[in-house]
Design an enzyme around this catalytic site. Structure first.
Site, mmCIF file in Angstrom:
data_model
loop_
_atom_site.group_PDB
_atom_site.id
_atom_site.type_symbol
_atom_site.label_atom_id
_atom_site.label_comp_id
_atom_site.label_asym_id
_atom_site.label_seq_id
_atom_site.Cartn_x
_atom_site.Cartn_y
_atom_site.Cartn_z
ATOM 1 N N LYS A 13 0.822 -1.212 0.000
ATOM 2 C CA LYS A 13 0.000 0.000 0.000
ATOM 3 C C LYS A 13 0.857 1.262 0.000
ATOM 4 O O LYS A 13 0.581 2.207 -0.739
ATOM 5 C CB LYS A 13 -0.942 -0.007 1.209
ATOM 6 C CG LYS A 13 -1.932 -1.167 1.213
ATOM 7 C CD LYS A 13 -2.940 -1.043 2.346
ATOM 8 C CE LYS A 13 -2.325 -1.142 3.714
ATOM 9 N NZ LYS A 13 -1.718 -2.469 3.984
ATOM 10 N N ARG A 127 12.431 -7.645 5.660
ATOM 11 C CA ARG A 127 12.710 -6.220 5.800
ATOM 12 C C ARG A 127 13.738 -5.979 6.908
ATOM 13 O O ARG A 127 13.696 -6.588 7.962
ATOM 14 C CB ARG A 127 11.413 -5.469 6.109
ATOM 15 C CG ARG A 127 11.559 -3.958 6.127
ATOM 16 C CD ARG A 127 10.220 -3.268 5.981
ATOM 17 N NE ARG A 127 9.249 -3.694 6.976
ATOM 18 C CZ ARG A 127 7.978 -3.280 6.979
ATOM 19 N NH1 ARG A 127 7.556 -2.479 6.024
ATOM 20 N NH2 ARG A 127 7.148 -3.703 7.920
ATOM 21 N N ARG A 159 12.677 -5.223 12.793
ATOM 22 C CA ARG A 159 11.710 -4.736 13.769
ATOM 23 C C ARG A 159 10.940 -5.906 14.364
ATOM 24 O O ARG A 159 10.727 -6.926 13.712
ATOM 25 C CB ARG A 159 10.720 -3.766 13.107
ATOM 26 C CG ARG A 159 11.348 -2.485 12.654
ATOM 27 C CD ARG A 159 10.329 -1.434 12.259
ATOM 28 N NE ARG A 159 9.047 -1.949 11.805
ATOM 29 C CZ ARG A 159 8.336 -1.393 10.819
ATOM 30 N NH1 ARG A 159 8.824 -0.363 10.168
ATOM 31 N NH2 ARG A 159 7.175 -1.879 10.478
#
Length: 212
Positions: A13, A127, A159
């Protein structure tokens, strides 16, 4: 052009929104960015939001709705906006309808970017981020040197909300609480279905066609 982007975490998105900003010259309003900024600055809102985000859960409505209302009331949103990350529940969608009515704004479309759970895990678990704000992906956008930021040389890290088990929890939360939005916006004749596992340019072209 007033648009909402819907889809599971990792659907792309944010990437597509950046392209839409260039195409329509309207602001991209991403609640996730607002929360991450608050978390980095350790504000009261950031501390509260972090507790939920780290668990793969949604930030409570009372925190989110007020932020969105203030942002949409700003002058640059009169021409249009790309809303990413809100609404995530039927209650938020109802609140958004009230906000838009108060501001005399009508939605043009709700884009549902569809991606499988397996693809979401592959995208997000790869990521890696740096304290300087840079972001990489071990498969799609690796740094020049393993686990080191190209810009500042600092060690990259994953993360907590990009751990595979947390990702699966986030997808489960999405399916339970956010998927009903599909029917909600179908009933309003605003929903546009977009296949999100194609290449970036193909997805973007499909979005533009859907908005014509």
């Amino acid at each position: 052009m007033h648009i909402i982007l819907v889809g599971p975490p990792g659907a792309g998105k944010g990437t597509q929104a950046a392209k839409l900003v260039e195409e329509f010259e309207v602001p991209h309003i991403a609640t996730g960015d607002i929360f991450r900024s608050a978390i980095k600055n350790k504000t009261p809102l950031g501390k509260k939001a972090k507790q939920f985000i780290d668990q793969g859960k949604l930030v409570p409505d009372e925190v989110t709705i007020g932020i969105v209302r203030e942002r949409l009331a700003e002058d640059d949103c009169q021409k249009g906006f790309i809303l990413d990350g809100f609404p995530r529940t039927i209650a938020q969608a109802d609140a958004l309808q009230d906000i838009l009515a108060d501001l005399d704004i009508e939605l043009d479309a709700v884009l549902n970017i569809k991606v499988s759970e397996e693809e979401v895990v592959r995208r997000l678990s790869g990521r890696r981020v740096c304290e300087c704000g840079a972001s990489y992906h071990i498969e799609f956008n690796p740094p020049e040197e393993d686990n080191a930021c190209d810009g500042c040389g600092a060690e990259l890290y994953q993360r907590e909300d990009d751990q595979p088990e947390t990702i699966k929890e986030r997808v489960a939360v999405y399916k339970e609480q956010t998927s009903p939005l599909i029917s909600y916006y179908q009933d309003l004749n605003l929903l546009k279905e977009i296949e999100g596992e194609a290449g970036f340019e193909e997805v973007f072209n499909n979005i533009k066609q859907a908005l014509c």
